[in-house]
Design an enzyme around this catalytic site. Structure first.
Site, PDB file in Angstrom:
ATOM      1  CD  GLU A 436      87.774  32.705 -58.224  1.00 33.13           C
ATOM      2  OE1 GLU A 436      88.305  33.532 -58.992  1.00 33.13           O
ATOM      3  OE2 GLU A 436      86.964  31.867 -58.595  1.00 33.13           O
ATOM      4  CG  ASP A 509      89.925  30.864 -61.376  1.00 36.31           C
ATOM      5  OD1 ASP A 509      91.157  31.002 -61.287  1.00 36.31           O
ATOM      6  OD2 ASP A 509      89.285  29.959 -60.800  1.00 36.31           O
ATOM      7  CG  ASP A 511      86.058  30.545 -64.165  1.00 36.09           C
ATOM      8  OD1 ASP A 511      86.076  31.584 -63.462  1.00 36.09           O
ATOM      9  OD2 ASP A 511      86.139  29.406 -63.686  1.00 36.09           O
ATOM     10  CG  ASP A 513      81.844  30.186 -60.757  1.00 28.86           C
ATOM     11  OD1 ASP A 513      80.723  30.669 -61.053  1.00 28.86           O
ATOM     12  OD2 ASP A 513      82.032  29.022 -60.367  1.00 28.86           O
TER      13      ASP A 513
END
Ligand code: 1YM
Length: 645
Positions: A436, A509, A511, A513
């Site tokens: 990503e 990641d 997180d 997102d």
């Protein structure tokens, strides 16, 4: 067997044969239950419950209680006739119940049985569960008497079957309690969610059967759940469509029974674009690879819709026929067949091979779906209209694909610019990291082994494929890059034998997102490259969650468990722990150490044992219905393992 407890009675030659049989199961558990991982562990429960469900299918049982006991054991209780308790000379003086629990493949049953399960890993018999348990208890209520028998480790008779008192008033039935052997299984913790999904499915497939599930382990946090569906597979279709917009309210249904075989089908269209909402079952087993029953249905469905569309003037001869995939767009259907000797074939034994099922289902569908169309013209018109729109989109997609192919032919090898390919052409050793964001793409490219590892950076959010038709999807640059890099086509054209990498690894990641992008990617693979998931080529990289400083070195810790272990081993460690959110927080050497180097990293393999359940999860997570999504996230938020069902 060093760990044995002395049996109650003296051994006969028969006992020894029995023990050798069960010992064979302990030596090669995988041959009987597939694996000694979580899937095999849960298989033990299914094996016992399947017997109770057989009893329900035979018409003698309408309630099954499954309880995960406080001490981690599992209890299954039914209100059927009870496993026969009688002794006979044929059974060498043993009770039928003892034989069922100790002799391999004694599941053939003495009666004239109905539709029994066979093939694959199903129906291996309760004796296998006994062999792989540390302890097993059996209670049978029959003829007003309560009977008890128990077994020690590995299925050795501890106490012979005997009457221990009166049965509760009017009750008949069987109860089995077992404790899986921790020496056999990697772990012996049952996961209630896995069991719930399976039992809900069984309740749908066995109209009127009540299955109650409880988890009595301390802090389980699982509410007792009851599944009972008066509508059977009609309710199953409603359930699968619950987070979608139905094209019309009615759920269609038809059935056909012949001497030795029967079929039951429920269906409803939604306004979405999925073409894989058909789920099929044979004798209650999910045939995830399809087979003859699905073939028969699809063929007749295509035929009925085209015939109807032409007869009513919705389709002109010059337009040619609607294709099966056009008609299946937005279709949710359950096909359930029952037959005497099912043959399960294919890679995962999830494909029904009996050809007689194709003709039965095809005949039934031609006739009864045809009737449904005549009797429900409003619904039928909507179906034909939707299929015609899908056909238009399909032709547009073909054009888009052709254009992509032309473009790649002009541009040489046809690989996306962003792809950092590996040099090896030995497919079995290659990996594609889908990374990503551009920021992490750089470090990942540096960290990889350029011989076997390729990197494809994906920018921002890819299109949510749940809400877009294929023609729009194919115009999306990120999607185009994914398709060309993997190199095996897309949708109905996808051919898993052509994939350019053995492992497709999602690196996102840690997180919100990141997890959103991961879900979008998984949705795309699940919808448009399903065999890639089914054959286990999709993985999730596990970048570390924490870092801390020891001396001058930065130390990475994989997860909470690793952090706790580190703290336990280093009680004097006073430095703070940093929670890592982005891949960008590591330099390439750190990324290599922790996440990319095959020798040091851990990967999570994404599998789909139950396509029906996964399909549902994706619809709820990615579809339009906010309430269902909220509910799902609230009930599953702490348990990310739903990804590897
Ligand atoms: C909690 C698990 O095993 N119930 C169960 C098993 C059997 C019967 C009823 C049964 C079957 C038949 C006749 C028959 C089994 N019996 C046998 C065998 N619950 C659970 N409930 N009478 C009772 O199939 O003819 C094997 S399983 F072989 F002994 F008949």
């Amino acid at each position: 067997m060093a760990d044995s407890t002395a049996p109650a009675s003296s051994y006969t030659a028969d006992d020894i044969t029995v023990l050798e049989g069960l010992e064979a199961v302990r030596k090669r558990p995988g041959m009987y239950i597939g694996s000694t991982g979580p899937s095999g562990l849960h298989h033990l429960v299914y094996e016992i419950v399947d017997n109770a469900v057989d009893e329900a299918m035979a018409g003698y049982c309408d309630r099954i209680d499954v309880t995960i006991l406080a001490d981690g054991g599992c209890e299954v209780r039914d209100n059927g006739r009870g496993i026969p308790v009688g002794k006979s000379a044929k059974l060498k003086g043993k009770s039928a119940a003892e034989v069922v629990l100790t002799v391999l493949h004694a599941g053939g049953k003495f009666g004239d049985g109905g539709y029994k399960v066979s093939g694959g890993l199903h129906g291996v018999g309760v004796s296998v569960v006994n062999a792989l348990s540390e302890r097993l208890e059996l209670e049978i209520d029959v003829d007003g008497k309560h009977h008890f028998m128990d077994f020690a480790k590995g299925g050795k008779v501890q106490t012979k079957l005997s009457v221990t008192g009166d049965a509760p008033r009017g009750r008949t039935g069987t109860t089995v309690r077992f404790w899986p052997d921790p020496l056999i299984f990697d772990e012996v913790d049952f996961r209630t969610q896995t069991l719930l999904e399976r039992f809900q499915m069984m309740a749908f497939l066995n109209k009127g059967l009540e299955i109650r599930v409880r988890d009595q382990r301390p802090d389980s946090g699982v509410e007792p759940t009851t599944y009972k569906y008066a509508g059977g597979i009609i309710d199953f279709v409603k359930h699968n469509n619950r987070s979608k917009d139905a094209l019309f309210n009615k759920v269609g249904y038809f059935e056909q029974a012949e001497e030795d075989q029967e079929v039951e089908i429920a269906f409803q269209w939604n306004t979405g674009y999925n073409t894989d909402g058909i789920h099929s079952f044979a004798n209650g087993i999910n045939t995830i690879e399809g087979g003859m029953h699905e073939e028969g249905f699809k063929k007749a469905l295509t035929n009925v819709v085209n015939k109807y569309g032409k007869a009513k003037g919705f389709l002109k001869d010059k337009d040619g026929n609607l294709q099966g995939e056009d008609i299946r767009e937005g279709l949710t259907a359950i096909i359930s067949v029952r037959l005497r000797e099912p043959q399960f074939e294919g890679q995962t034994k999830g494909k029904l091979g009996n050809t007689e099922m194709r003709s039965l289902v095809e005949r039934a569908t031609n006739e009864k779906l045809g009737d449904f169309f005549e009797e429900h013209p409003t619904e039928a018109n909507k179906i034909v209209k939707k299929a015609a729109a899908a056909a238009t989109a399909r032709r547009a997609a073909q054009e888009a694909r052709k254009a992509t192919r032309r473009k790649s032919a002009l541009e040489g090898a046809g690989m996306p610019d962003k792809l950092r390919d590996c040099s090896s052409r030995n497919r079995d050793e290659t990996e594609l990291f889908i990374v990503e964001g551009d920021s992490a793409g750089g470090p990942a490219t540096q960290a990889r082994d350029p011989r076997t590892q390729a990197v494809l950076p994906i920018r921002g959010k890819i299109l949510n494929v749940e809400r877009a038709r294929i023609d729009r999807m194919l115009k999306n640059n990120e999607i185009q890059a994914l398709i060309s890099a993997i190199g095996a086509g897309v949708g109905e054209d996808f051919d898993v034998s052509k994939i350019r990498y053995d492992k497709v690894i999602l690196l996102c990641d840690a997180d919100v997102d990141g997890s959103h992008i991961r879900t979008l990617l998984l949705t795309f693979f699940f919808r448009q490259m399903k065999p890639l998931v089914e054959f286990g080529h999709v993985y999730i990289a596990q970048p570390p969650l924490f870092s801390t400083v020891v001396g001058k070195e930065k130390l990475y810790l994989k997860d909470d468990a690793a952090k706790l272990a580190f703290q336990a081993e280093n009680p004097n460690h006073k430095k703070e722990f940093q929670r890592l959110k982005g891949l960008g927080e590591m330099d390439w050497e750190e990324l290599q150490e922790t996440t990319i180097d095959p020798q040091k990293r851990t990967l999570l393999r994404v599998g789909v044992e139950q396509a029906a359940v996964a399909d549902d999860v994706f619809s709820v997570l990615m579809g339009d219905d906010v309430e269902s999504r909220k509910h799902f996230i609230q009930t599953n938020a702490t348990d990310v393992r739903f990804l590897d069902i």
